[in-house]
Design an enzyme around this catalytic site. Structure first.
Site, mmCIF file in Angstrom:
data_model
loop_
_atom_site.group_PDB
_atom_site.id
_atom_site.type_symbol
_atom_site.label_atom_id
_atom_site.label_comp_id
_atom_site.label_asym_id
_atom_site.label_seq_id
_atom_site.Cartn_x
_atom_site.Cartn_y
_atom_site.Cartn_z
ATOM 1 N N GLU A 545 11.490 -4.412 -19.646
ATOM 2 C CA GLU A 545 11.226 -3.229 -18.820
ATOM 3 C C GLU A 545 11.145 -1.960 -19.676
ATOM 4 O O GLU A 545 10.400 -1.034 -19.363
ATOM 5 C CB GLU A 545 12.304 -3.089 -17.743
ATOM 6 C CG GLU A 545 12.452 -4.286 -16.819
ATOM 7 C CD GLU A 545 11.138 -4.733 -16.184
ATOM 8 O OE1 GLU A 545 10.224 -3.904 -16.035
ATOM 9 O OE2 GLU A 545 11.036 -5.925 -15.861
ATOM 10 N N HIS A 548 7.595 -1.508 -20.834
ATOM 11 C CA HIS A 548 6.783 -0.828 -19.820
ATOM 12 C C HIS A 548 7.052 0.678 -19.844
ATOM 13 O O HIS A 548 6.127 1.495 -19.819
ATOM 14 C CB HIS A 548 7.126 -1.361 -18.435
ATOM 15 C CG HIS A 548 6.530 -2.682 -18.107
ATOM 16 N ND1 HIS A 548 5.202 -2.979 -18.297
ATOM 17 C CD2 HIS A 548 7.087 -3.811 -17.568
ATOM 18 C CE1 HIS A 548 4.962 -4.219 -17.892
ATOM 19 N NE2 HIS A 548 6.086 -4.738 -17.453
ATOM 20 N N GLU A 574 1.102 -5.947 -19.285
ATOM 21 C CA GLU A 574 2.327 -6.582 -19.752
ATOM 22 C C GLU A 574 2.422 -6.645 -21.276
ATOM 23 O O GLU A 574 3.425 -7.103 -21.814
ATOM 24 C CB GLU A 574 2.441 -8.008 -19.182
ATOM 25 C CG GLU A 574 2.666 -8.085 -17.686
ATOM 26 C CD GLU A 574 4.062 -7.649 -17.262
ATOM 27 O OE1 GLU A 574 4.951 -7.556 -18.126
ATOM 28 O OE2 GLU A 574 4.254 -7.393 -16.060
ATOM 29 N N HIS A 729 5.138 -12.323 -5.799
ATOM 30 C CA HIS A 729 4.183 -11.755 -6.743
ATOM 31 C C HIS A 729 2.760 -11.764 -6.170
ATOM 32 O O HIS A 729 2.035 -10.777 -6.278
ATOM 33 C CB HIS A 729 4.173 -12.574 -8.039
ATOM 34 C CG HIS A 729 5.234 -12.200 -9.007
ATOM 35 N ND1 HIS A 729 6.547 -12.565 -8.847
ATOM 36 C CD2 HIS A 729 5.191 -11.492 -10.167
ATOM 37 C CE1 HIS A 729 7.250 -12.113 -9.864
ATOM 38 N NE2 HIS A 729 6.454 -11.450 -10.688
ATOM 39 N N ALA A 732 3.034 -10.622 -1.748
ATOM 40 C CA ALA A 732 3.578 -9.329 -1.339
ATOM 41 C C ALA A 732 3.630 -8.366 -2.510
ATOM 42 O O ALA A 732 4.291 -7.347 -2.438
ATOM 43 C CB ALA A 732 4.973 -9.509 -0.749
ATOM 44 N N TYR A 735 -0.049 -9.259 -7.755
ATOM 45 C CA TYR A 735 -0.527 -10.313 -8.638
ATOM 46 C C TYR A 735 -1.429 -11.330 -7.957
ATOM 47 O O TYR A 735 -1.633 -12.425 -8.479
ATOM 48 C CB TYR A 735 0.668 -11.023 -9.275
ATOM 49 C CG TYR A 735 1.335 -10.192 -10.345
ATOM 50 C CD1 TYR A 735 0.971 -10.313 -11.677
ATOM 51 C CD2 TYR A 735 2.304 -9.257 -10.013
ATOM 52 C CE1 TYR A 735 1.560 -9.544 -12.658
ATOM 53 C CE2 TYR A 735 2.898 -8.479 -10.974
ATOM 54 C CZ TYR A 735 2.538 -8.622 -12.300
ATOM 55 O OH TYR A 735 3.128 -7.844 -13.256
#
Length: 814
Positions: A545, A548, A574, A729, A732, A735
């Site tokens: 994280e 990101h 990613e 993913h 909802a 992805y």
């Protein structure tokens, strides 16, 4: 996972390790400008319309219905904090009763600005793009607070107002203005590369968002979008509710045999909080286990009670698949609607529509997955043979079942590498890990990270606040919410944007508005006076994280539409997160901080090398078991210097033992074939359902999943597996027909880390030089340059799968 909030969308969804808050996930999908408009019947213009009803306020006041204009921007508690002009969000003061009046008041004022823009728009950057960014930013900042609190401080009251207040998603009628801007040669040539990229992304988004549709087709498209939004919310809520509904109280010591002290401590704490056993202790119980991953995972890995493992595995694999929480009908409806949407936009299926905004095509994505499958399947078969033989040797007289794999794989890993998760925890206290992570950021990117707790309001007392400094000056800020709170916080881990860097939105005293991010994890909280002692997987997650967040915060782009994570294609976003995971195994950094919290001894070198060999399992955790946040581990956690920078005993600061370090390293690729195949399976079923599956033809999504598993799993699939019902993913989150992005980006991240290996990880000058190049390309350019070009600027060539296969020890298996 990442949850970005673009200035050019209501909320833009992003990558994550956990299921995204469905109440804003669907609205966040595209990069469209302010997507929350429906036609006014009386005028034909466009306006924002909330969908709300009455919700009680804590002080007894009732909110106005959506059909009634609020009398003012205040509630019974005073001024509405959602409507304040803030530097940092007033997270501590926003309550459920503020949402409807706040959003309605905001939309009312934004409607006036939108009407004015439509009447007076000129196809120039200053006349079109700048005012649009300003309008979008106001909505993003306000709705962003609501969506964030839904994920980290959920309640029935907040859930209700979020679901009912979510704006509809319809496009602004500015497509022609953007086309005119691009077609004006003199203006186009005078624009910067970042500005051109922003306009191109807007045009692409308009076209993929149905702007060219008219009449009945447009009405149908808008209806599909709204229904998908509702279904996404329902899907996510069903997963959350079914996960929370399962509770297994264990009272007999023999039933908890094998579980580590940390798991028993957490289970006793849960028994105290959730079922009123105030005297529960780790040693004597009782213990409450749930399907929240910090509780579920240790049972599957360590519980000797096979019946308990089976019970919890079956419950986990069947979440949201029965009764009122059954997501199976929702899946069928979602797939049907997405297929209809794709056809309306001229695509043969939804997968092709999804690929239109990604680096990959359907053909190249499936080609990559087949390459990884073919080069990993033999290794996965060998993994299964080893675990099966080991289980039989150690007393399993029956057939190996799915609830046995994690347990015996963990015992096999302990046997091969003499390493177990509990042996590592004392070296990974959160304060030490953060110190090491921030030292690594300085080493690679030449930024300093300073705690500034108290500068901003927070939503929970455990939340930390940090400032990123470059050259001694503030560059960005971020929140860290590290601990699991099952009663109010959704599972998984994610990074989200609070605000992005923008010259247009700069305050009076700064040349640009500085970016602000949120990092949210779900690790075990401090227990019994000890700090949070992390599993190695939790360390990986934090690094992920943080990658990101660094792309968001280290951007040098000043155009708000494409700064940081905005505008980055889904299958490239990613890259920095998975890249950062490699660095936990940089030996120099690891050994500067890897010290035992009690004895001060360093991490043994043999343990590090063993752990590194088992990387595919992430210290025994079978990643695929998590229905939420199934992220593949990247390469960055395997840098010895980085790992040793934080791996030390929290009490005495004793360094990580050298032999433990070597064990850690040796375990890096344990069961990597199985882990690769499972992620390939997730990616393949996602593309299969969104390209070649037709609902209502007699075959269920579970039938198709089982058929595909015959080619992607060495072990026959579990017949009752209903994992798809919790696969947030793709049903909802952001992805859909995009889960392959994890593997696509992992190819990029492994290849990027290989650049440091080639330069020499022991050559500090080379590491700093290569790190600066990574910072100045991948992190700095954000969405202002197409990701394929960004990668080539950093690496000097096209990406290759060789590094990924090599790091997972699969080149030999191939």
């Amino acid at each position: 996972m990442l949850v970005s909030r673009s200035c050019t969308s209501l909320l833009r969804s992003s990558l994550r390790r956990g299921a995204q808050p469905a109440a804003f996930a669907t609205a966040a999908r595209s990069r469209r400008s302010l997507q929350a408009y429906v036609p006014k019947p009386e005028s034909g213009s466009f306006f924002l319309r909330p969908l709300a009803s009455q919700v009680p306020c804590p002080l007894g006041r009732t909110m106005a219905s959506a059909t009634e204009a609020p009398a003012s921007n205040t509630t019974s508690s005073g001024a509405n904090p959602l409507l304040e002009d803030w530097t940092f969000p007033p997270y501590d003061r926003v309550e459920a009763c503020h949402v409807v009046p706040g959003i309605m008041s905001l939309l009312s004022s934004l409607n006036e600005e939108i009407d004015s823009l439509e009447k007076n728009v000129t196809p120039t950057w200053e006349g079109l793009v700048n005012p649009l960014e300003m309008i979008s930013d106001k909505l993003q900042r306000t709705w962003g607070i609501v969506g964030h609190l839904k994920g980290v401080k959920d309640s029935e009251e907040l859930r209700k107002v979020v679901e009912e207040s979510q704006p509809e998603i319809v496009k602004l009628p500015l497509y022609e203005a953007f086309k005119a801007l691009k077609e004006d040669a003199s203006q186009w040539e005078a624009m910067t590369g970042a500005q051109k990229r922003a306009v191109d992304l807007e045009l692409r988004g308009f076209e993929l968002g149905g702007v060219a549709l008219e009449g009945e087709a447009k009405e149908k498209y808008n209806a599909i979008q709204q229904e998908l939004s509702v279904l996404s919310t329902k899907f996510s809520n069903n997963v959350l509710d079914s996960t929370k509904a399962f509770k297994r109280l264990v009272t007999a010591k023999e039933d908890a045999d094998g579980l580590p002290a940390s798991a028993l401590g957490l289970a006793a704490q849960q028994a105290q909080k959730e079922v009123g056993h105030e005297g529960a202790t780790a040693e004597e119980g009782p213990w409450l286990f749930t399907l929240d991953f910090p509780s579920y995972q240790p049972v599957m890995m360590h519980a000797k009670n096979r019946g308990l493992r089976e019970e919890m595995y079956r419950a986990f694999a069947s979440r949201a698949s029965t009764g009122e929480q059954d997501n199976a009908p929702i899946i069928e409806k979602v797939l049907t609607l997405k297929q209809e949407k794709a056809k309306l936009l001229g695509f043969p299926n939804f997968a092709e529509l999804s690929m239109a905004s990604k680096m990959a095509t359907l053909e190249t994505a499936e080609s990559l997955l087949e390459e990884l499958r073919s080069k990993s399947f033999a290794a996965a078969e060998q993994d299964l043979k080893e675990v099966t033989a080991f289980a039989a040797k150690h007393g399993l007289a029956e057939e190996l079942k799915w609830w046995d794999i994690s347990f015996y794989a963990e015992r096999l890993r302990e046997d091969k590498y003499s390493i177990n998760e509990e042996e590592l925890r004392p070296y990974f206290s959160l304060p030490n890990v953060l110190d090491g992570l921030f030292m690594l950021a300085k080493r690679l990117f030449d930024v300093d990270i300073v705690a500034v707790d108290g500068m901003s309001p927070v939503w929970n007392d455990d939340v930390r606040f940090f400032q990123v400094q470059k050259g001694g000056k503030p560059k960005a800020y971020f929140y860290l919410d590290p601990y699991s709170r099952p009663a109010e916080k959704r599972g998984g881990a994610w990074m989200a944007e609070v605000v992005g860097q923008s010259k247009l939105m700069s305050p009076a005293d700064l040349p640009v508005r500085l970016p602000v991010a949120q990092m949210v994890c779900n690790q075990v909280p401090p227990i019994g006076g000890k700090p949070s002692l992390m599993t190695f997987r939790e360390v990986e997650t934090l690094f992920h994280e943080f990658g990101h967040a660094m792309q968001h915060m280290c951007t040098e782009v000043e155009e708000g539409l494409v700064s940081g994570i905005r505008g980055v294609e889904w299958d490239a976003v990613e890259l920095p997160s998975q890249f950062m995971e490699n660095w936990a195994y940089d030996e120099k950094t690891l050994y500067s901080f890897a010290k035992h919290y009690e004895s001060d001894e360093p991490l043994p070198k043999d343990l590090f090398h063993k752990l590194k060999a088992g990387k595919g399992v992430c210290v025994g955790r079978e990643r695929w078991e998590s229905g939420m946040g199934i992220d593949e581990a990247g390469e960055g956690m395997w840098d010895k210097r980085a790992l040793l920078s934080f791996a030390k005993r929290y009490e005495f600061g004793e360094s990580f033992p050298e032999d433990l370090f070597h064990k850690l390293k040796a375990a890096k690729t344990f069961r990597s074939g199985s882990m690769m195949m499972r992620q390939v399976h997730f990616s393949c079923i996602d593309l299969e359902l969104h390209s070649r599956y037709t609902p209502g033809q007699g075959e269920s999504v579970f039938d198709r999943d089982q058929a595909l598993a015959a080619k992607t799993q060495a072990m026959p699939p579990f017949p009752e597996d209903r994992f798809l019902c919790s696969f947030s993913h793709i049903f909802a989150g952001g992805y859909s027909a995009g889960y392959f992005s994890y593997k696509w980006a992992e190819v990029l991240s492994a290849d990027a880390f290989a650049a440091f290996e080639e330069a020499g990880l022991d050559d500090e000058d080379a590491v700093k030089t290569t790190g600066a190049r990574f910072r100045d390309t991948v992190l700095a350019l954000g969405g202002s340059v197409a990701p394929a070009e960004v990668f080539k600027q950093f690496r000097g060539r096209e990406p290759s799968t060789e590094a990924l296969l090599k790091h997972n020890d699969l080149l030999v298996a191939a």
